[in-house]
Design a protein around this motif. Structure first.
Motif, PDB file in Angstrom:
ATOM      1  N   LEU A   1      34.765  -1.521  11.017  1.00 48.84           N
ATOM      2  CA  LEU A   1      35.329  -0.230  10.613  1.00 48.84           C
ATOM      3  C   LEU A   1      34.253   0.861  10.655  1.00 48.84           C
ATOM      4  O   LEU A   1      34.509   1.982  11.112  1.00 48.84           O
ATOM      5  N   ALA A   2      33.052   0.538  10.208  1.00 50.98           N
ATOM      6  CA  ALA A   2      31.942   1.501  10.258  1.00 50.98           C
ATOM      7  C   ALA A   2      31.611   1.859  11.699  1.00 50.98           C
ATOM      8  O   ALA A   2      31.314   3.025  12.004  1.00 50.98           O
ATOM      9  N   MET A   3      31.669   0.878  12.608  1.00 55.57           N
ATOM     10  CA  MET A   3      31.398   1.150  14.022  1.00 55.57           C
ATOM     11  C   MET A   3      32.467   2.046  14.633  1.00 55.57           C
ATOM     12  O   MET A   3      32.224   2.681  15.667  1.00 55.57           O
ATOM     13  N   LEU A   4      33.618   2.103  14.004  1.00 54.87           N
ATOM     14  CA  LEU A   4      34.681   3.004  14.449  1.00 54.87           C
ATOM     15  C   LEU A   4      34.503   4.397  13.856  1.00 54.87           C
ATOM     16  O   LEU A   4      34.573   5.395  14.564  1.00 54.87           O
ATOM     17  N   LEU A   5      34.242   4.489  12.563  1.00 56.34           N
ATOM     18  CA  LEU A   5      34.254   5.777  11.871  1.00 56.34           C
ATOM     19  C   LEU A   5      32.919   6.529  11.919  1.00 56.34           C
ATOM     20  O   LEU A   5      32.913   7.750  12.126  1.00 56.34           O
ATOM     21  N   VAL A   6      31.805   5.842  11.721  1.00 54.07           N
ATOM     22  CA  VAL A   6      30.510   6.525  11.634  1.00 54.07           C
ATOM     23  C   VAL A   6      30.180   7.297  12.919  1.00 54.07           C
ATOM     24  O   VAL A   6      29.787   8.472  12.840  1.00 54.07           O
ATOM     25  N   PRO A   7      30.343   6.705  14.116  1.00 54.12           N
ATOM     26  CA  PRO A   7      30.038   7.494  15.318  1.00 54.12           C
ATOM     27  C   PRO A   7      30.905   8.756  15.436  1.00 54.12           C
ATOM     28  O   PRO A   7      30.416   9.794  15.887  1.00 54.12           O
ATOM     29  N   LEU A   8      32.163   8.682  15.035  1.00 52.51           N
ATOM     30  CA  LEU A   8      33.035   9.854  15.119  1.00 52.51           C
ATOM     31  C   LEU A   8      32.571  10.953  14.160  1.00 52.51           C
ATOM     32  O   LEU A   8      32.620  12.143  14.498  1.00 52.51           O
ATOM     33  N   ILE A   9      32.107  10.555  12.996  1.00 50.55           N
ATOM     34  CA  ILE A   9      31.573  11.537  12.034  1.00 50.55           C
ATOM     35  C   ILE A   9      30.300  12.165  12.596  1.00 50.55           C
ATOM     36  O   ILE A   9      30.118  13.388  12.542  1.00 50.55           O
ATOM     37  N   VAL A  10      29.426  11.342  13.148  1.00 49.74           N
ATOM     38  CA  VAL A  10      28.189  11.845  13.755  1.00 49.74           C
ATOM     39  C   VAL A  10      28.529  12.812  14.890  1.00 49.74           C
ATOM     40  O   VAL A  10      27.938  13.896  15.004  1.00 49.74           O
ATOM     41  N   LEU A  11      29.484  12.439  15.728  1.00 49.18           N
ATOM     42  CA  LEU A  11      29.878  13.296  16.847  1.00 49.18           C
ATOM     43  C   LEU A  11      30.387  14.640  16.358  1.00 49.18           C
ATOM     44  O   LEU A  11      30.065  15.685  16.935  1.00 49.18           O
ATOM     45  N   TYR A  12      31.168  14.646  15.302  1.00 51.47           N
ATOM     46  CA  TYR A  12      31.701  15.885  14.748  1.00 51.47           C
ATOM     47  C   TYR A  12      30.573  16.875  14.450  1.00 51.47           C
ATOM     48  O   TYR A  12      30.698  18.073  14.717  1.00 51.47           O
ATOM     49  N   PHE A  13      29.473  16.387  13.923  1.00 50.72           N
ATOM     50  CA  PHE A  13      28.367  17.268  13.547  1.00 50.72           C
ATOM     51  C   PHE A  13      27.414  17.584  14.705  1.00 50.72           C
ATOM     52  O   PHE A  13      26.761  18.627  14.691  1.00 50.72           O
ATOM     53  N   LEU A  14      27.324  16.708  15.701  1.00 57.05           N
ATOM     54  CA  LEU A  14      26.328  16.885  16.751  1.00 57.05           C
ATOM     55  C   LEU A  14      26.857  17.416  18.076  1.00 57.05           C
ATOM     56  O   LEU A  14      26.065  17.859  18.916  1.00 57.05           O
ATOM     57  N   ILE A  15      28.157  17.391  18.293  1.00 58.27           N
ATOM     58  CA  ILE A  15      28.674  17.800  19.603  1.00 58.27           C
ATOM     59  C   ILE A  15      28.454  19.294  19.821  1.00 58.27           C
ATOM     60  O   ILE A  15      28.593  20.111  18.906  1.00 58.27           O
ATOM     61  N   ASP A  16      28.063  19.609  21.030  1.00 58.28           N
ATOM     62  CA  ASP A  16      27.841  20.997  21.447  1.00 58.28           C
ATOM     63  C   ASP A  16      29.211  21.638  21.655  1.00 58.28           C
ATOM     64  O   ASP A  16      29.900  21.346  22.629  1.00 58.28           O
ATOM     65  N   ARG A  17      29.594  22.514  20.740  1.00 60.24           N
ATOM     66  CA  ARG A  17      30.942  23.071  20.759  1.00 60.24           C
ATOM     67  C   ARG A  17      31.195  24.004  21.951  1.00 60.24           C
ATOM     68  O   ARG A  17      32.337  24.182  22.342  1.00 60.24           O
TER      69      ARG A  17
END
Length: 184
Positions: free
Chosen positions: A40-56
């Protein structure tokens, strides 16, 4: 056996497999296990990280690229499981593919961030994508094997070929769509 009987037989086996999978999940992979929470962490943590790091400002390009990674990885992973080249002994959600965390989040997010870095730093995606595929094959997957979250039944180079295909095909598809949009 005619076509309909054969098809009904296959459907019957699929229903038995579904019941066995759910029973297995209840016994060995449910929310009381550390494996469930890791997946579950491998599913959710990367998505949270992406939310903050993606170049909008490049979010659609990066999103398209990540979606390409996801689709190709999911199809190849499904093929690998179906052909018994590899499998995942623990499942977060038994109604979904066992590899959902890896194919829908972990790998796409990693490669989105890699592609973003390559774009921003003017680095060669082909080189870093290749090195990443090698690392996923010979570092990440052995780590998952050590944790009993992945089982490999074929040659390591089949797995490497799958990762390389994902890395290259997603970039080629993205490049194709970029060129088509530039010509419009």
């Amino acid at each position: 056996m005619d076509r309909q009987q054969q098809f009904d037989h296959i459907l019957s086996i699929k229903k038995e497999l579904e019941a066995a999978t759910i029973d297995y999940w209840h016994q060995f992979s449910n929310y009381t296990t550390w494996q469930f929470w890791t997946i579950l962490a491998m599913l959710l943590v990367p998505l949270i990280v992406l939310y903050f790091l993606i170049d909008r400002k490049n979010i659609f390009l990066l999103g398209f690229f990540g979606f390409s990674i996801h689709v190709i990885a999911a199809y190849l992973d499904s093929l690998g499981v179906r052909k018994s080249w590899w499998d995942y002994p623990y499942i977060a959600i038994p109604q979904l593919p066992a590899s959902i965390s890896i194919d829908a989040s972990f790998i796409p997010v990693y490669f989105i961030l890699l592609y973003q870095w390559c774009l921003n730093k003017e680095k060669n995606y082909w080189l870093y994508g290749t090195l990443s595929a090698i690392a996923f094959t010979f570092i990440f997957k052995p780590l998952l094997i050590g944790l009993n979250l992945f089982e490999l039944y074929t040659n390591w180079f089949v797995l490497l070929a799958a990762y390389l295909f994902v890395v290259y095909a997603a970039k080629l598809i993205t490049n194709l769509f970029i060129r088509m949009s530039e010509r419009a």
